[in-house]
Structure formats: C-alpha cells, structure tokens
Design a protein around this motif. Structure first.
Motif, PDB file in Angstrom:
ATOM      1  N   ALA A  46       0.697  -1.324   0.267  1.00 52.09           N
ATOM      2  CA  ALA A  46      -0.144   0.218   0.004  1.00 52.09           C
ATOM      3  C   ALA A  46       1.095   0.951  -0.215  1.00 52.09           C
ATOM      4  O   ALA A  46       0.276   2.448   0.165  1.00 52.09           O
ATOM      5  CB  ALA A  46      -0.802  -0.065   1.575  1.00 52.09           C
ATOM      6  N   VAL A  47       2.223   0.892   0.253  1.00 49.95           N
ATOM      7  CA  VAL A  47       3.467   2.261   0.046  1.00 49.95           C
ATOM      8  C   VAL A  47       4.618   1.605  -0.624  1.00 49.95           C
ATOM      9  O   VAL A  47       5.015   0.768  -0.722  1.00 49.95           O
ATOM     10  CB  VAL A  47       3.292   2.878   1.356  1.00 49.95           C
ATOM     11  CG1 VAL A  47       4.742   3.221   1.775  1.00 49.95           C
ATOM     12  CG2 VAL A  47       2.333   2.711   2.805  1.00 49.95           C
ATOM     13  N   VAL A  48       4.822   2.701  -1.427  1.00 46.67           N
ATOM     14  CA  VAL A  48       6.405   2.482  -2.807  1.00 46.67           C
ATOM     15  C   VAL A  48       7.375   3.649  -1.712  1.00 46.67           C
ATOM     16  O   VAL A  48       6.534   4.947  -1.689  1.00 46.67           O
ATOM     17  CB  VAL A  48       5.863   3.339  -4.267  1.00 46.67           C
ATOM     18  CG1 VAL A  48       7.144   3.098  -4.806  1.00 46.67           C
ATOM     19  CG2 VAL A  48       4.680   2.317  -4.646  1.00 46.67           C
ATOM     20  N   ALA A  49       8.080   3.172  -1.059  1.00 49.09           N
ATOM     21  CA  ALA A  49       8.926   4.743  -0.306  1.00 49.09           C
ATOM     22  C   ALA A  49      10.155   4.209  -1.458  1.00 49.09           C
ATOM     23  O   ALA A  49      11.242   3.298  -2.469  1.00 49.09           O
ATOM     24  CB  ALA A  49       9.399   3.518   0.500  1.00 49.09           C
ATOM     25  N   LEU A  50      10.417   5.825  -1.610  1.00 43.07           N
ATOM     26  CA  LEU A  50      11.153   6.397  -2.876  1.00 43.07           C
ATOM     27  C   LEU A  50      13.266   7.025  -1.914  1.00 43.07           C
ATOM     28  O   LEU A  50      13.809   7.401  -2.418  1.00 43.07           O
ATOM     29  CB  LEU A  50      11.095   7.461  -3.351  1.00 43.07           C
ATOM     30  CG  LEU A  50       9.051   7.176  -4.208  1.00 43.07           C
ATOM     31  CD1 LEU A  50       8.956   8.354  -4.847  1.00 43.07           C
ATOM     32  CD2 LEU A  50       9.881   5.822  -5.106  1.00 43.07           C
ATOM     33  N   ASN A  51      12.699   6.811  -0.251  1.00 41.34           N
ATOM     34  CA  ASN A  51      13.681   7.390   0.487  1.00 41.34           C
ATOM     35  C   ASN A  51      14.945   6.999  -0.556  1.00 41.34           C
ATOM     36  O   ASN A  51      16.098   7.922   0.015  1.00 41.34           O
ATOM     37  CB  ASN A  51      13.681   6.630   1.927  1.00 41.34           C
ATOM     38  CG  ASN A  51      12.438   7.244   2.718  1.00 41.34           C
ATOM     39  OD1 ASN A  51      11.554   6.275   1.921  1.00 41.34           O
ATOM     40  ND2 ASN A  51      12.375   7.298   3.535  1.00 41.34           N
ATOM     41  N   GLU A  52      14.806   5.913  -0.793  1.00 44.82           N
ATOM     42  CA  GLU A  52      16.381   5.544  -1.245  1.00 44.82           C
ATOM     43  C   GLU A  52      16.750   5.524  -2.728  1.00 44.82           C
ATOM     44  O   GLU A  52      17.393   4.804  -3.637  1.00 44.82           O
ATOM     45  CB  GLU A  52      16.789   4.106  -0.919  1.00 44.82           C
ATOM     46  CG  GLU A  52      16.713   3.355   0.851  1.00 44.82           C
ATOM     47  CD  GLU A  52      16.949   1.903   1.110  1.00 44.82           C
ATOM     48  OE1 GLU A  52      17.638   1.797   0.744  1.00 44.82           O
ATOM     49  OE2 GLU A  52      16.180   1.844   2.031  1.00 44.82           O
ATOM     50  N   LEU A  53      15.887   5.780  -3.572  1.00 43.01           N
ATOM     51  CA  LEU A  53      15.649   6.416  -4.572  1.00 43.01           C
ATOM     52  C   LEU A  53      16.783   7.280  -5.517  1.00 43.01           C
ATOM     53  O   LEU A  53      17.153   8.658  -4.699  1.00 43.01           O
ATOM     54  CB  LEU A  53      14.159   6.877  -5.230  1.00 43.01           C
ATOM     55  CG  LEU A  53      14.553   6.798  -7.002  1.00 43.01           C
ATOM     56  CD1 LEU A  53      13.740   5.432  -7.973  1.00 43.01           C
ATOM     57  CD2 LEU A  53      12.806   7.910  -6.766  1.00 43.01           C
ATOM     58  N   GLU A  54      17.917   6.701  -6.008  1.00 42.82           N
ATOM     59  CA  GLU A  54      18.821   7.925  -6.642  1.00 42.82           C
ATOM     60  C   GLU A  54      18.566   8.981  -7.445  1.00 42.82           C
ATOM     61  O   GLU A  54      18.753   9.952  -7.446  1.00 42.82           O
ATOM     62  CB  GLU A  54      19.951   7.093  -7.402  1.00 42.82           C
ATOM     63  CG  GLU A  54      20.685   6.345  -6.501  1.00 42.82           C
ATOM     64  CD  GLU A  54      21.957   5.786  -6.991  1.00 42.82           C
ATOM     65  OE1 GLU A  54      22.266   5.140  -8.160  1.00 42.82           O
ATOM     66  OE2 GLU A  54      22.445   4.327  -5.850  1.00 42.82           O
ATOM     67  N   ALA A  55      17.451   8.894  -8.629  1.00 43.63           N
ATOM     68  CA  ALA A  55      17.225   9.530  -9.518  1.00 43.63           C
ATOM     69  C   ALA A  55      15.901   9.001 -10.102  1.00 43.63           C
ATOM     70  O   ALA A  55      15.772   7.899 -10.220  1.00 43.63           O
ATOM     71  CB  ALA A  55      18.606   9.631 -10.670  1.00 43.63           C
ATOM     72  N   GLY A  56      15.251  10.255 -10.267  1.00 39.23           N
ATOM     73  CA  GLY A  56      13.547   9.751 -10.834  1.00 39.23           C
ATOM     74  C   GLY A  56      13.086  10.836 -12.133  1.00 39.23           C
ATOM     75  O   GLY A  56      14.021  11.499 -11.899  1.00 39.23           O
ATOM     76  N   ASP A  57      12.232  10.650 -13.054  1.00 37.89           N
ATOM     77  CA  ASP A  57      12.295  12.349 -13.594  1.00 37.89           C
ATOM     78  C   ASP A  57      10.911  11.271 -13.757  1.00 37.89           C
ATOM     79  O   ASP A  57       9.802  10.974 -13.088  1.00 37.89           O
ATOM     80  CB  ASP A  57      12.798  11.468 -14.841  1.00 37.89           C
ATOM     81  CG  ASP A  57      12.799  10.549 -15.657  1.00 37.89           C
ATOM     82  OD1 ASP A  57      11.977   9.828 -15.308  1.00 37.89           O
ATOM     83  OD2 ASP A  57      14.125  10.493 -16.991  1.00 37.89           O
ATOM     84  N   GLY A  75      -9.002  -1.404  -5.053  1.00 39.44           N
ATOM     85  CA  GLY A  75      -9.323  -0.558  -3.365  1.00 39.44           C
ATOM     86  C   GLY A  75      -8.098  -0.382  -3.062  1.00 39.44           C
ATOM     87  O   GLY A  75      -8.770  -0.268  -1.283  1.00 39.44           O
ATOM     88  N   VAL A  76      -7.509   0.067  -3.424  1.00 42.03           N
ATOM     89  CA  VAL A  76      -5.846   0.204  -1.851  1.00 42.03           C
ATOM     90  C   VAL A  76      -5.538   1.092  -2.438  1.00 42.03           C
ATOM     91  O   VAL A  76      -5.648   2.135  -4.104  1.00 42.03           O
ATOM     92  CB  VAL A  76      -4.684  -1.024  -2.576  1.00 42.03           C
ATOM     93  CG1 VAL A  76      -3.673  -0.385  -1.445  1.00 42.03           C
ATOM     94  CG2 VAL A  76      -5.930  -2.576  -2.260  1.00 42.03           C
ATOM     95  N   ALA A  77      -5.481   2.787  -1.511  1.00 42.44           N
ATOM     96  CA  ALA A  77      -5.082   3.830  -1.908  1.00 42.44           C
ATOM     97  C   ALA A  77      -3.535   3.908  -2.037  1.00 42.44           C
ATOM     98  O   ALA A  77      -3.298   3.944  -0.724  1.00 42.44           O
ATOM     99  CB  ALA A  77      -6.029   4.588  -0.808  1.00 42.44           C
ATOM    100  N   LEU A  78      -2.961   3.357  -3.401  1.00 44.01           N
ATOM    101  CA  LEU A  78      -1.261   3.669  -2.936  1.00 44.01           C
ATOM    102  C   LEU A  78      -0.565   5.322  -2.277  1.00 44.01           C
ATOM    103  O   LEU A  78      -0.899   6.415  -3.145  1.00 44.01           O
ATOM    104  CB  LEU A  78      -0.696   2.839  -4.490  1.00 44.01           C
ATOM    105  CG  LEU A  78       0.798   3.102  -4.608  1.00 44.01           C
ATOM    106  CD1 LEU A  78       0.830   1.720  -3.525  1.00 44.01           C
ATOM    107  CD2 LEU A  78       1.360   3.012  -5.892  1.00 44.01           C
ATOM    108  N   GLN A  79      -0.356   4.615  -1.228  1.00 44.33           N
ATOM    109  CA  GLN A  79       0.488   6.105  -1.020  1.00 44.33           C
ATOM    110  C   GLN A  79       2.377   6.185  -1.048  1.00 44.33           C
ATOM    111  O   GLN A  79       2.609   4.838  -1.579  1.00 44.33           O
ATOM    112  CB  GLN A  79       0.839   5.981   1.072  1.00 44.33           C
ATOM    113  CG  GLN A  79      -0.581   6.371   1.351  1.00 44.33           C
ATOM    114  CD  GLN A  79      -0.358   6.630   2.831  1.00 44.33           C
ATOM    115  OE1 GLN A  79       0.714   6.056   3.432  1.00 44.33           O
ATOM    116  NE2 GLN A  79      -1.776   6.789   3.354  1.00 44.33           N
ATOM    117  N   ILE A  80       2.687   6.986  -1.205  1.00 40.63           N
ATOM    118  CA  ILE A  80       4.174   7.341  -2.036  1.00 40.63           C
ATOM    119  C   ILE A  80       4.950   7.902  -0.842  1.00 40.63           C
ATOM    120  O   ILE A  80       4.394   9.182  -0.919  1.00 40.63           O
ATOM    121  CB  ILE A  80       4.058   8.378  -3.435  1.00 40.63           C
ATOM    122  CG1 ILE A  80       3.065   6.891  -4.799  1.00 40.63           C
ATOM    123  CG2 ILE A  80       5.577   8.114  -4.027  1.00 40.63           C
ATOM    124  CD1 ILE A  80       2.689   7.235  -5.167  1.00 40.63           C
TER     125      ILE A  80
END
Length: 105
Positions: A46-57, A75-80
């Motif tokens: 239900a959660v995507v964690a971007l804490n360790e993401l080096e780069a995104g666009d 029926g799942v509210a995904l959190q980022i």
C-alpha cells in the motif's frame, strides 16, 4: 544502470512497503522493468518508498501513476513516501497532486 537499481519489499511498522532503489529515470526503466511485475511485486503493498531512490524523472511519475491506478482497481489507496524535492516539483508542475497520494514522513 547503477548496481543498486532494483526494488525490495520490506515490512515497516507492520506494513509491506515497496522500496525503489537506484536510478529509475526513463533511460534506465526499460531494462529494469523487464524483470519487474507489479502484480507480483506490489500485490500486498500500500506504500511505495522512494527514500533510497537515487534519481527519478517524469517517466518515474508515469509509472507511479500506473501503479496507483492498478491498486485503486483493487480498492487500495497507494501512498508514495520519501519523494525527493525534484520529484515533488515535477508533481506540482504536472499538477499530479490529486492523482498521487504523497505522504510526508
């Protein structure tokens, strides 16, 4: 692709989170996504964690929107969580605040 460009499922405070690792920009996504299946990897998340993401666009945001919609059909509210300031600025630029549930931890 940086050696850490990958993903990991981890339990955090009793909640399954999908951590994106490394560089998930458009130039890297093609090869990375060949080994990634959201229905398998993200099914209990239900959660995507971007804490360790080096780069995104913007391609990273498009992928997050697709996953958000996939979870919404279940029926799942995904959190980022853990989104960097540059990605938050892209969210604001493209006016995606209503589509992406960004948590500020």
């Amino acid at each position: 692709m940086s050696p850490g460009a990958n993903w990991q499922r981890r339990e955090v405070d009793g909640q399954t989170r999908l951590f994106l690792l490394g560089d998930w920009r458009v130039a890297r996504l093609d090869g990375l996504l060949k080994g990634f299946d959201w229905s398998r990897e993200g099914q209990a998340c239900a959660v995507v964690a971007l804490n360790e993401l080096e780069a995104g666009d913007s391609a990273t945001l498009a992928l997050l929107m697709e996953w958000t919609q996939a979870q919404a059909t279940k029926g799942v509210a995904l959190q980022i969580c853990g989104m960097s300031q540059p990605l938050q600025e892209l969210v604001a630029l493209y006016r995606l605040q209503d589509m992406l549930r960004i948590c500020h931890e």
